[in-house]
Each structure stands twice: as C-alpha cells, then as structure tokens.
Enzyme design. Structure first.
Site, PDB file in Angstrom:
ATOM      1  N   CYS A   1       0.802  -1.225   0.000  1.00 60.47           N
ATOM      2  CA  CYS A   1       0.000   0.000   0.000  1.00 60.47           C
ATOM      3  C   CYS A   1       0.835   1.276   0.000  1.00 60.47           C
ATOM      4  O   CYS A   1       0.467   2.260  -0.650  1.00 60.47           O
ATOM      5  CB  CYS A   1      -0.953   0.001   1.186  1.00 60.47           C
ATOM      6  SG  CYS A   1      -0.202  -0.493   2.737  1.00 60.47           S
TER       7      CYS A   1
ATOM      8  N   HIS B   1      -2.827   6.580   3.536  1.00 60.42           N
ATOM      9  CA  HIS B   1      -1.394   6.752   3.775  1.00 60.42           C
ATOM     10  C   HIS B   1      -0.945   8.069   3.157  1.00 60.42           C
ATOM     11  O   HIS B   1      -1.157   8.313   1.969  1.00 60.42           O
ATOM     12  CB  HIS B   1      -0.596   5.611   3.127  1.00 60.42           C
ATOM     13  CG  HIS B   1      -0.721   4.295   3.830  1.00 60.42           C
ATOM     14  ND1 HIS B   1      -1.410   4.116   5.003  1.00 60.42           N
ATOM     15  CD2 HIS B   1      -0.214   3.059   3.515  1.00 60.42           C
ATOM     16  CE1 HIS B   1      -1.335   2.842   5.381  1.00 60.42           C
ATOM     17  NE2 HIS B   1      -0.624   2.192   4.505  1.00 60.42           N
TER      18      HIS B   1
END
Lengths: 345, 345, 345, 345
Positions: free
Chosen positions: B150, B243
């Site tokens: 990710c 993120h």
C-alpha cells in the site's frame, strides 16, 4: 543567589510550561507574569486555561497578570522569558532589551538576525557571546537571546554529533509534530482526529535556516552558517506532545551505524541545572523512540534517537524530543541558566 | 459475461474491502470465500468481524466460508483474489496456480520474483505479459499476479509521471501510515493513541524494491529494474485509513513545480471499471492532501498530490492514497480487470 | 416546483452540512448564502474552511457570500435555513420572519418559546400548526420553526416509541458526543485527544426541556409538555461525528426488551424526501450502535438503538444518530420538507 | 521489615503497573515474576512488551520469568499479587492459597464469593476479617483477597460518602472507560479511533454486584450486601488511562450539592503508604475531572469528583480515577499494605 524572573505571554501553552519548569527551580523566582489586554488584572488562575496535567502552583495561581510592557514589570526582575506570538515579540522584545532587561525568548521573530544569539547550550554555547556584538550595535543594556523552534531543536543535537564525526553535506527531514506545538487552540479537533496535515506555516523554512545557523561557527564577530543543504517537510499528527522526525543525513566521510550511535551517545551534555545527564539517548529497538513512550526522558530534556541505518549516501535515523519542554520552555530556561553561568546576569 | 470470483482470506481487513468492491461490480460474481480453519463452515457474518461502515451485503453475509485450498473452491471460479498473510500466501497461492486458477494477489510473498508480474495497471500494464514467462517456467495453467504494497502504490504513480518528465535519480520518502494497513488487530489502541511508531516491519525494504521493479522496463523476457536510489522511512500514526507520504525526488533534468504539476495531472488513467477518471489529483492548497479529507477521492482510487516545491536537487511533494482501496483491495481488483481486458481470463 | 433556498451561517460546520444535503436535492435550489461580516463579498470557497470529505459543489463554491440580513437575500427566496450562533439567531431570525420569510432553524434560541414549533417530523409533525398561533401573536407573514439540539434528537424517536408503548415516567441519559457538535473550532485538539470532557455548555438543560416539549401534546392552541422527569449528563469525546447515548427509561407499564424492540422497529418513518426508510434501526449485537460504524445508516438520518435490556424500573438502551445530519442540518431540511408538504410554502 | 513479593501475570498491562508501584516501595521486595508458558525462562525485558512511559526498573528487567504455579515461586515469598485473566486466576489462585500464600488479587474470579473479602481499604477495611471465615471454611493457611474491578472502584468511594450522609436507594451509572482497562491488546486501534463502544464484556454486572458488596455490612460472619438498586451502562472510548463516570444517586434523605461536596471532601483516607492524602478531590469547575488532566492526582490514587448537582430524586455527579493505578494495580497494592498493617502477614 536567586534570579528574579518575568514571563511574557504566560498564559499560552509554552507560558504554562515555563511556569511548570521555573516554579520548582530554586535558582529562579517568578516575579511577573504578563499576558494580553483581556487578562490584565486577573489572577493567573482566572486568566489561563491551564492544560498541564498537574495543578497550577498555588502562589502562581494567585499572581496578578500584568500588561506585556516594560513599565508593568518590576525593576528588580533580572531575566525575562518570552513566549509571545512572533508579531507581538517583534514589537515588544526590543523595548524590554532597551529598558535593560535580558530576554531569553522562544518567539520566532529575530532568530535569523546577524547579531542575535540562537543557542542550544549543549550545541553552541559559544554563540552566546554574540551578545557583545549585539550590545555594541544596538546600544542596549539588556540583550535578546533566542532558542530555535521546537522541530529544529529536536534534530540539531544528533546532527551536531554526526557533523563532528563525519561532516554533514545534505539533510532531508520529515516531521511528525504534536498539536501542542501550535498552542492551546492552534489545531482544532475537527482538523486532526483521524487525520494528518502535511503543512505547518513557515516551519519548513525555519528548520532549514535555524539548523544551519546553530551548526555554524562563531568567530567572535559573526556566525558563519553551516553550508549543508537542508530540506524539511513538516506534518501535524494527532499526538499531544513530542515531535518525532525522520532524518536522512549525507555525510562527507563514511560513518557506520554503530560508529554513529557511539558518536551520538558520547556527545556531551552540560552541567546546567536543566541539562539532562545524557543529552542523546540511543535506542536499539527499531520502533523507538515514540512520542508517548519517550518524550519525558530526562524530564523532557533528552533527545532520543533510534533506527540508525546506512544509506547509499550516509545515514538515516529517527529522533524525538518533547516539543514544549526541550523544544520550547525548557530551551528558554536552559538559555537562561547559561546566561547566569556565563555572567551575563 | 460475468467472471466468477473467489476470495482467499476473506475475513481480514483487506478481504472485507475486496467484498465491498466486488459485490456491486456487475462483471464479477462472488462464488467462494475462504478463511482460516476456525472460520470454516460458518456463515461469513459469523466468521468476520466486519469493520466497514456499511452493512455486509446480504448474500455475502450468508455465504458459507470454506477452507483456503483449491479443492474447497468450485471449479467454475475463474479468478481468485488473495489477501492472505504472506506466510500462508507463500504456501497456498502456488497450489491454486497449479490447479489452474489465475490469482490476483495482494499478499507480499513473491512480489520480487523475476517471473511474477508486479503491476499497477495505469503505470506498467505491459508487465502483465510476464505471465507467459511465468507459465513457461513453472508449467502452470493458472498464473500469479501481484499488486505492490500500500505505501508503494501511493507514491509510484506520481513518481512514474515525474520519471517520464525529468528522469528520477534518487528518492527519499517518509510515510505516515494508517492503522488499517496492519489489518484488523495489527495495531493495538494502547500502542497508537497519542503516539506514532517510526517502524513498520519490512515496509521500508518493500518500498525500496517494489518501486524500482514497478518503474522498470519489461523487454518481453524480463523486467529491468529502475536504477534510482530509493530510501524509505515508515511511520504508523493514529489514522484509520489513508497513507500520507512526503517525497523528495532528485531529477536528472530540471523541472519546475508548475511543470511537474502539469505532468502529474496529465498522467493518463485507464478505462478499466475501477480506474478513476483522474489518476493523480493535484492540490493547490499547501496543507492538502489530508487522509480524512481526501482518501475517498475517485471512490478511493485516486492518488492525491500537493505541496510540490523545488529543492536544490529536484522536487519535494506530498502524496496520499486510500491504503485499503487504491493500496490493497482496489489494486487487486484493478489487476483482475486488466486480466479480463487482456484476455488472460 | 423548485423551492428557492437561503442559508444563514453557511460557512459553519452545520452550514456546510446543509449545503451537502440541499445541493443534490432536486426540490431545493440554493439562492443565497450568508455569513458574518468578514466573509461578505468573498466566494464561498474563499470564505469557508470546508471540512467535509467531499469537494464543495462547484456552483456553490463560486457563490458570493452576502450579509446575514433580510435585505441582502433575494426576494424570491422561499425558505430560509438557519444555523447561526444562538445570540445572532435571536437577533436576526425574527427580522427575517417579519420580512415574510419562513425560517427552518437549527439555532438554539427560541426553542422553548410557547408559540414556536419544535419539530422532529416523524415524531410530532402536528406541532407544525403552532405556526398559526405564532402568526396570530406576532403578526408575521413568515414563520419560525425549530428543530431540537443534536443530542435531544438522538434519543427522542426511541423515547417516543416507548412512550406510546408503555408510558414514560423518568429518564436518565448520559451522552458521548462528537466534536463536530461544537462547530469547526469549538473543541481544540489539546482539549480532547486522550481525554473526555464531562460538561457541554447548556446541553443538559436543553435535553431536559426540549425532549419534554417534543413528546408533549398539541391541542391546537398550545403544547402541553410531557411530564416525565428527565436528567441528562453530557460528555464530549474524541469522535468526529455521531452522538452515542446511554438511556434509562422508567415506564408506567411493564415492557419486555423484545416488546420494546418491536415497538422501536415498528415506529413509522414518513414519506418526506429526507426521511429514512427505517426510522429506528435496532441492533442485536450488544456492542452496537457505534459512532464510526453506524452514523451513516440511512444516509445519516436513521437513529440506531442497541443494548435494550430490563431494569428494575423499566428499560435501559443505547442510541446513536449522526449529529450534524439527523441531529442538525438534516433535521432542518426535514422540517423544510414538512413545511413544503404541509402547504406552508 | 521488608515483605517479599511475587507477581502473577507480570507481563500484562496491570502487571506492568504493579511493577511500577512495587519496585520503588521500600516495604516490598519483588522476588518472583510469573507469566504464561511462552514467557517462562526469558528475562522480564524480553518477555514483556512494556507500555509505561518510564523505563523498566533495571533489576526487574533482568529477572527471569517463571511459571504461574506455587512450586515455581520461592518459599520465602510472603505476599502474592495476582493480575491473571479470570479463567487462569480461577484455576491457579486457590492452589497458591492452599500452598500457604496470601494472595491480593485483581482478577475478577471469586469476587462475589461469600467468604472472599472484596476490599477498598478506605471504604471497607473491616471486611478484611472475612479471611478468618475463609480459612475456617477452606482450610487454607494462605488467603485470597480481592479488589473490585476498575470501574467499580471509581464510583464506590464517593457513593460510600453519600451513603453515610444521606442513604443510597438507587444508582444509575454510565462509564467512559480507557482502553488500558482491556489490557495491552484488548482494544484494537481500528475498533476505537474516531469511535466509542457501548458495551464491555461483563462489566455492567460487575459494577452492579461488586458495589453492593463493598457498601455492605460485615457482621463478623458474613457481608450483608447493600440493597440499593444499581444499573450500569459501560462504554469504551479512545483514552489511554482514566475511567470517567456519570452517576445518578437517589438518596433516602435530602442532601444539597454543597452538603454533598462537604461529605465527599471529608471522607477520610488512611495512613497506608499508597493511600492519597485526600481520598476524594472535589472540583468546582463543571468540566472537571477529565481523564488526561486529573488521572494522576495523588499519584493516581485519588478519586476526583465534579459536577455535583441536584436532581428530583437526589444527586448527580461525575467521578474519575486512574483505572490501572487506583483501579487495579494500586488497589491490589493497597490491599497488600492493609494485610501487612492488619497483621495477616
């Protein structure tokens, strides 16, 4: 001998920390607390929205808040600590200096001025003698001394150690900064819960310039700034206290991680009352330091380092310091202690 | 034509996101859900601790969970999505491939293998043809395709755009990663409330290697990894999803921030069902993107960029993506869609 | 027929939610946005610090903000939504009513006034006819209608269902309220991270009085307040959206938990555009509803209930609603829709 | 005279707090640390995932962890502190008592047993003599003593003060509990960030029964439970430490808020080493006590009260205590100190 102390901007987040640190200090005696117009005449208890998890010291709580101007402060005050908003500091601090007060200031104004000492005592105590240049130029009886901003203070002690050991050439630093750095109401809860903000006012610029001045050399007349290339990226995250930073440091000479850790641990502290026994604490655990776990090391005055590893160009590491203690109030108090020790008071 | 789909590791955090994405997708039909021993035989509702803020789709809720092995999955399943722990994926995924299944996997095992396509469709769709090399070498009827982790997915689209425009030479990246990236019980609340953790397992290494493979060139036989120097520093912070990353990118040629922003915005998306209209969204506001505000852009499939500025050596910017959508489940689904479009199913 | 709409206090947290709800609504057309002096003349994009995780609708973003006074609002506006600070609302709302505008207000002023309808459409739509009493007494062409405060709205639908089924005698309620209830900058992050605050302004009093008015009977001339004894204790906690409440309800007659759950689920919704299909959703799982998981049920307009159990004196349960949708902006919009349906526009 | 001490379950969240409290205590000397199978043979540093923001005491860090069984603990240990999971405690604690050890336990098993003293020293120290009944019945040389669960401890001291002053008839209590109450990995971050959970295992039942036993009368042979009606509603919120509670207390006699505050402040503490000078601290500020601000009062052993106000039926107030100090580890240590003072050791 006890030094009589005044605090400018005593009701703010850093002002509260100044009181927390100075009140129990046997060498200092709080004589005056100043704040903005709306607080003048109130007791400190009424005027401040106290946010520290210990009660306000009783005598401080009952002290009457006065205006932030030289006439409002008793003459027998020897030393002024200032944590004013920079726009206010810019206007008011020179008035105090002119009136003969020595001012140890945490406010961001004037930090880059040629004749203003910007000091972390364990790193560049010798820069304090810039006071003489300042007095010559400005004709002050008092003096203006600055500590750097909280995110700069966190990284500079480890950088100074590495610079000594291997020579710094280029620095990148990403910060994860606590909300207390913005003051009591600086970051609203709607902004930061379940969130992070990749921008903090002029913080990146401050880190880039202040670090180079701190690491620079003072030749008795001026400070020659360090010529390392510094690039900072600053983020606010949902923590109360403690700035965590990821640093990449390109070095002129090769330095193994273990040699770097030795240099960091060996970097000397000072004998000042507020200096920690160990200035830089190095963690073996790769997931340390962490803000909530490690910000209070050395009564909040230690800088913690971890995750030291090699890169193609030098080293990479993480560092942490308590932003309102080591990074602000404690930094001003340390400078105050250095002023006492150096005979400037 | 509807593609019959099985999901390995369906009860985990990414498994739940796979269900959220695949259930409403008209091209896919969920036929099998697998999980670990203790869940087998239960309905999905009983087996999963559902953590997404929409109810479990009714038909999925009543599906019986089966074991994570080829025999437990109906033969008419055409495509397998896998979000297994890497140690399990390493053992089980090859068994599915050998049994003839095409597996689009989010698990971290095998991503660096020479004959395994590691793909972000909008960036390196052509790498998908590595499947033919893989089938030659392994003798499989099925195939194993990976999406990157990710934190890598978040930065690679903007890096690809900048590489095309000015040539990448050196990358430093600091991440501020959400807790969902560690799975449902990966980060305890006592670890992360009022805290940040400057270390995430093997994440730094993954970012350094996976990004170079993704940005590499496939010559029909092998992928020649990009030779940029990549150094990552990974942090966990108290956010649920999204993120955020601070990137420094040294470029071979000069590229002004405004030219960089143009290149980022012009970087093309694809026509796949899950591709966003705009792959890279560029913010003017210096304090954006932010996880809670921007993670859902493009149904969680857009990568956001902001704070583009010049450094001595190139550029500095921030980027953000939804880690369990664009960064995991959505990445696997996109790869599944590319497999359909490319005729591999 | 489209209703032309103005929004007073459009830049605040509730104002933003009003825009989010009204913009896509085919029956309403936003014609005017007002805010305080410092915003007048700016585009809405400049004036508002947008905090919702979807972009500002384009046409709204470019709308010029006007002053909060009747003359600044076009005459063809049919309906005014107001989410002003109560002190401003108290001064300004009557001016709009006198100028002929019908005002659906979320501001806390005037809610307890005898001739002001305080309405949750699904609970006490008949109270809306208090408008006629109001017009008689005040000589207004317009009208002032209020929705209750967010913490009251959360508990009143389930209480109404239980009152019908078994008669309410005594209520205790403890709230766990999200920070958005205090507006964009109402709760600073330093106050609430790793903390809870057991006090919210006049919230307890509001819950005690508004709930009794809402559950009261309107006889065509006045509302006879319900005589149940209500005691509230209000807490702020570190959640973004969604008020969770623990309620004890002493009933006149015995009511088993399962009978109570039936009464709750059977309590009718309305056909208004913003009414949810199911007004009260009852959870079997004892640990639900939860703010982050359940606040968006029914597009944020459902009230969730769980943990229904018997006590010596009646029942105990938990309830949850989205405080800025069902509890504020959505409540005002629903009242607007009821005004349209009832022919008051 | 120093008491030799063993700690069962030393690696858990409460075990860590026991070490933090006992290590600096001059009267106690830690001789044995036990934990589950996987930790046996490791040093405490290796075995525990330390989560307290001070370093592990050096001597403790190097202690070898032993198995949780009487044979593994040296014979010269005088006193055992136990913070085991209740299922383990149920099996193991009686074995220690039979082997002659006196066990001060925080585990929830056996708290309601007729012959087991459940004690908060400042509230019901006289219940300790139930040990004699216990020894008669069970034939033990050792003894089993319990402290109540953390949420019960928080409210019982103020309730005891009010019961003495005006007689308690009915109690409702809603809790806002910190995540540390569930142990180190009890609450995952994905469950609780931006959320609250209105249910905690068997906590409500514990509060209802334990409080009545604590407030009951011991006649030398048995404890007659208080006959107040207690109903609890328990919530988990995103705070690290400190349980906050909203309490409604119906009293037999009228008691004004100011008389109640006097009774609370006058309620006596004890001379035990860990008792705070002031057992109950009463706040005037309506928004106090707050977990982050007030949990450490009296070294975490004070119970704070605020928001005292009248209701139709009695009083309403908020209270707070540090859940792993006053509410768990400190409670067990206090009981240990009472055992020493009472001559049971």
């Amino acid at each position: 001998m006890t030094v009589s102390v005044g605090i400018l901007g005593a009701t703010g987040a850093v002002g509260q920390r100044l009181i927390q640190l100075i009140d129990p200090n046997p060498d200092f005696e709080i004589e005056a607390l100043t704040a903005s117009e709306s607080s003048v005449g109130k007791s400190y208890r009424e005027a401040s929205k106290w946010r520290i998890d210990m009660p306000i010291p009783d005598d401080v709580a009952e002290t009457e808040v006065v205006a932030t101007e030289p006439d409002a402060v008793p003459d027998d005050v020897d030393l002024i600590f200032s944590s004013l908003p920079s726009s206010v500091g810019e206007a008011v601090e020179p008035e105090f200096c002119e009136a003969g007060y020595v001012v140890s200031s945490n406010s961001s104004n004037a930090r880059a001025d040629d004749d203003v000492p910007l000091v972390i005592p364990e790193v560049n105590a010798d820069h304090m003698d810039l006071i003489e240049v300042q007095r010559d130029e400005r004709g002050w009886d008092g003096a203006l001394i600055k500590n750097p901003n909280c995110s700069t203070i966190t990284m500079v002690p480890p950088l100074a150690a590495l610079d000594e050991a291997a020579g710094l050439e280029r620095i990148e630093v990403a910060t994860l900064q606590a909300v207390s750095g913005a003051g009591y109401s600086g970051v609203s809860s709607m902004e930061i819960i379940d969130n992070a903000i990749p921008h903090i006012g002029k913080e990146e610029k401050k880190m880039e310039t202040e670090s180079r001045k701190l690491l620079g050399e003072f030749d008795g007349a001026e400070v020659h700034w360090h010529d390392a290339d510094v690039a900072a990226s600053c983020n606010r995250i949902p923590t109360i206290d403690g700035h965590l930073e990821n640093v990449w440091a390109d070095t002129a000479e090769d330095l193994s991680p273990s040699a770097a850790e030795e240099a960091l641990e060996a970097y000397p502290s000072l004998d000042l009352p507020s200096s920690p026994d160990q200035l830089i604490e190095v963690f073996d655990e790769p997931d340390r330091p962490q803000p909530r776990m490690d910000r209070n090391l050395g009564d909040g005055m230690t800088v913690s380092v971890g995750g030291v590893q090699e890169t193609t160009h030098g080293l990479q590491f993480n560092c942490l310091a308590h932003n309102t203690l080591r990074g602000a109030a404690g930094a001003s108090v340390l400078n105050g202690e250095l002023l006492v020790e150096s005979g400037y008071l």
